[in-house]
Design a protein around this motif. Structure first.
Motif, PDB file in Angstrom:
ATOM      1  N   GLU A 181       0.830  -1.201   0.000  1.00 47.13           N
ATOM      2  CA  GLU A 181       0.000   0.000   0.000  1.00 47.13           C
ATOM      3  C   GLU A 181       0.868   1.256   0.000  1.00 47.13           C
ATOM      4  N   ASP A 182       1.882   1.273   0.864  1.00 53.48           N
ATOM      5  CA  ASP A 182       2.768   2.437   0.931  1.00 53.48           C
ATOM      6  C   ASP A 182       3.510   2.651  -0.382  1.00 53.48           C
ATOM      7  N   LEU A 183       3.900   1.565  -1.013  1.00 52.02           N
ATOM      8  CA  LEU A 183       4.639   1.667  -2.268  1.00 52.02           C
ATOM      9  C   LEU A 183       3.776   2.279  -3.366  1.00 52.02           C
ATOM     10  N   TYR A 184       2.509   1.896  -3.398  1.00 51.26           N
ATOM     11  CA  TYR A 184       1.620   2.478  -4.413  1.00 51.26           C
ATOM     12  C   TYR A 184       1.307   3.941  -4.100  1.00 51.26           C
ATOM     13  N   TRP A 185       1.182   4.285  -2.818  1.00 51.06           N
ATOM     14  CA  TRP A 185       0.999   5.690  -2.476  1.00 51.06           C
ATOM     15  C   TRP A 185       2.240   6.493  -2.838  1.00 51.06           C
ATOM     16  N   PHE A 186       3.395   5.909  -2.614  1.00 48.69           N
ATOM     17  CA  PHE A 186       4.647   6.572  -2.978  1.00 48.69           C
ATOM     18  C   PHE A 186       4.656   6.867  -4.469  1.00 48.69           C
ATOM     19  N   TYR A 187       4.278   5.882  -5.277  1.00 46.94           N
ATOM     20  CA  TYR A 187       4.224   6.102  -6.732  1.00 46.94           C
ATOM     21  C   TYR A 187       3.189   7.162  -7.081  1.00 46.94           C
ATOM     22  N   HIS A 188       2.052   7.116  -6.432  1.00 48.30           N
ATOM     23  CA  HIS A 188       0.978   8.077  -6.699  1.00 48.30           C
ATOM     24  C   HIS A 188       1.465   9.510  -6.496  1.00 48.30           C
TER      25      HIS A 188
ATOM     26  N   LYS B 201      16.280  17.267  -8.105  1.00 46.48           N
ATOM     27  CA  LYS B 201      15.471  17.693  -6.963  1.00 46.48           C
ATOM     28  C   LYS B 201      14.429  16.635  -6.608  1.00 46.48           C
ATOM     29  N   THR B 202      13.843  16.002  -7.611  1.00 43.92           N
ATOM     30  CA  THR B 202      12.838  14.969  -7.357  1.00 43.92           C
ATOM     31  C   THR B 202      13.459  13.771  -6.651  1.00 43.92           C
ATOM     32  N   VAL B 203      14.623  13.358  -7.121  1.00 45.28           N
ATOM     33  CA  VAL B 203      15.326  12.252  -6.467  1.00 45.28           C
ATOM     34  C   VAL B 203      15.658  12.612  -5.026  1.00 45.28           C
ATOM     35  N   ALA B 204      16.169  13.823  -4.816  1.00 43.14           N
ATOM     36  CA  ALA B 204      16.566  14.248  -3.474  1.00 43.14           C
ATOM     37  C   ALA B 204      15.381  14.256  -2.507  1.00 43.14           C
ATOM     38  N   VAL B 205      14.234  14.737  -2.978  1.00 40.40           N
ATOM     39  CA  VAL B 205      13.057  14.833  -2.107  1.00 40.40           C
ATOM     40  C   VAL B 205      12.448  13.459  -1.850  1.00 40.40           C
ATOM     41  N   PHE B 206      12.244  12.669  -2.906  1.00 39.48           N
ATOM     42  CA  PHE B 206      11.514  11.421  -2.764  1.00 39.48           C
ATOM     43  C   PHE B 206      12.366  10.269  -2.246  1.00 39.48           C
ATOM     44  N   ALA B 207      13.672  10.368  -2.364  1.00 39.04           N
ATOM     45  CA  ALA B 207      14.529   9.295  -1.862  1.00 39.04           C
ATOM     46  C   ALA B 207      14.351   9.088  -0.365  1.00 39.04           C
ATOM     47  N   HIS B 208      13.956  10.151   0.336  1.00 41.14           N
ATOM     48  CA  HIS B 208      13.774  10.064   1.791  1.00 41.14           C
ATOM     49  C   HIS B 208      12.299  10.129   2.169  1.00 41.14           C
ATOM     50  N   GLY B 209      11.435   9.972   1.183  1.00 41.32           N
ATOM     51  CA  GLY B 209      10.015  10.151   1.465  1.00 41.32           C
ATOM     52  C   GLY B 209       9.185   8.887   1.440  1.00 41.32           C
ATOM     53  N   LEU B 210       9.827   7.715   1.391  1.00 44.53           N
ATOM     54  CA  LEU B 210       9.065   6.473   1.354  1.00 44.53           C
ATOM     55  C   LEU B 210       8.640   6.103   2.762  1.00 44.53           C
TER      56      LEU B 210
END
Length: 222
Positions: free
Chosen positions: A164-171, A206-215
């Motif tokens: 569930e978290d993985l799909y929200w992360f993708y969303h 910037k996207t990598v930097a933000v989302f790499a720590h957002g899972l």
């Protein structure tokens, strides 16, 4: 003219279809499906409207053809990139690495591919907020294999994360991607020119930097 080879019927057909698709892609990206007529497209492509109907049957058929035009290449470049990263990183894969492998190919295509590819990305961004039955050909099945591969790689890196978290992360990630592909110019205005909506290299970083720590890991709060 002596020595000039006459083009075959197939070559002429392919040229006409490409010109129609290019024109439709640009107009749909600029005005949306409902803001463009077959007559508009035919005029831009310098062909008769009957030829558009002959090749694509209808505006809906043409729209579907435009949406599916670059999808195989986008998918393949993503799949190749993620597979290459998995081979090179092995058991040392990271969320950051998976993100970069997924993001870079499409943004590189938009940056290096030219106007057609950029128009395509803009169009994909526009339709991403629509339901699957809103317009002809608007579905995500063309990109699903790459998305599922991406989520599976994230699962390998973060096995403790729920599906569930993985799909929200993708969303949430895809919202950032499509906002960037839309190139609205809003961030340009808000930042007073410090940021540019067409600076794809910086957007990836910037996207990598933000989302790499957002899972998010663990149960979703209830």
């Amino acid at each position: 003219m002596p020595g000039t080879r006459r083009r075959s019927n197939t070559e002429r057909r392919d040229e006409s279809q490409a010109r129609i698709l290019d024109s439709a892609e640009a107009l749909f990206a600029a005005r949306g499906f409902n803001g463009v007529s077959v007559k508009d497209i035919a005029k831009a492509a310098q062909v008769d409207t009957s030829l558009v109907h002959y090749y694509f049957a209808s505006k809906a058929g043409l729209f579907t053809a435009v949406l599916r035009r670059h999808a195989p290449r986008v998918n393949q470049t993503r799949m190749d990139s993620m597979a290459a990263y998995a081979r090179s990183a092995g058991t040392q894969m990271t969320v950051e690495g998976v993100l970069r492998a997924y993001l870079e190919p499409a943004f590189r295509l938009a940056r290096e591919g030219g106007e057609s590819e950029q128009n395509y990305m803009t169009l994909i961004a526009q339709i991403s907020v629509l339901t699957s039955d809103a317009l002809p050909g608007v579905d995500t099945t063309a990109f699903d294999p790459a998305i599922e591969a991406f989520i599976s790689m994230l699962q390998q890196v973060r096995p403790e994360a729920s599906r569930e978290d993985l799909y929200w992360f993708y969303h949430l990630l895809t919202g950032a991607i499509t906002q960037s592909w839309a190139r609205t110019g809003r961030i340009d205005r808000l930042s007073g020119g410090l940021c540019r909506s067409d600076d794809f290299d910086t957007i990836v970083e910037k996207t990598v930097a933000v989302f790499a720590h957002g899972l998010t890991v663990g149960e979703t709060p209830r």
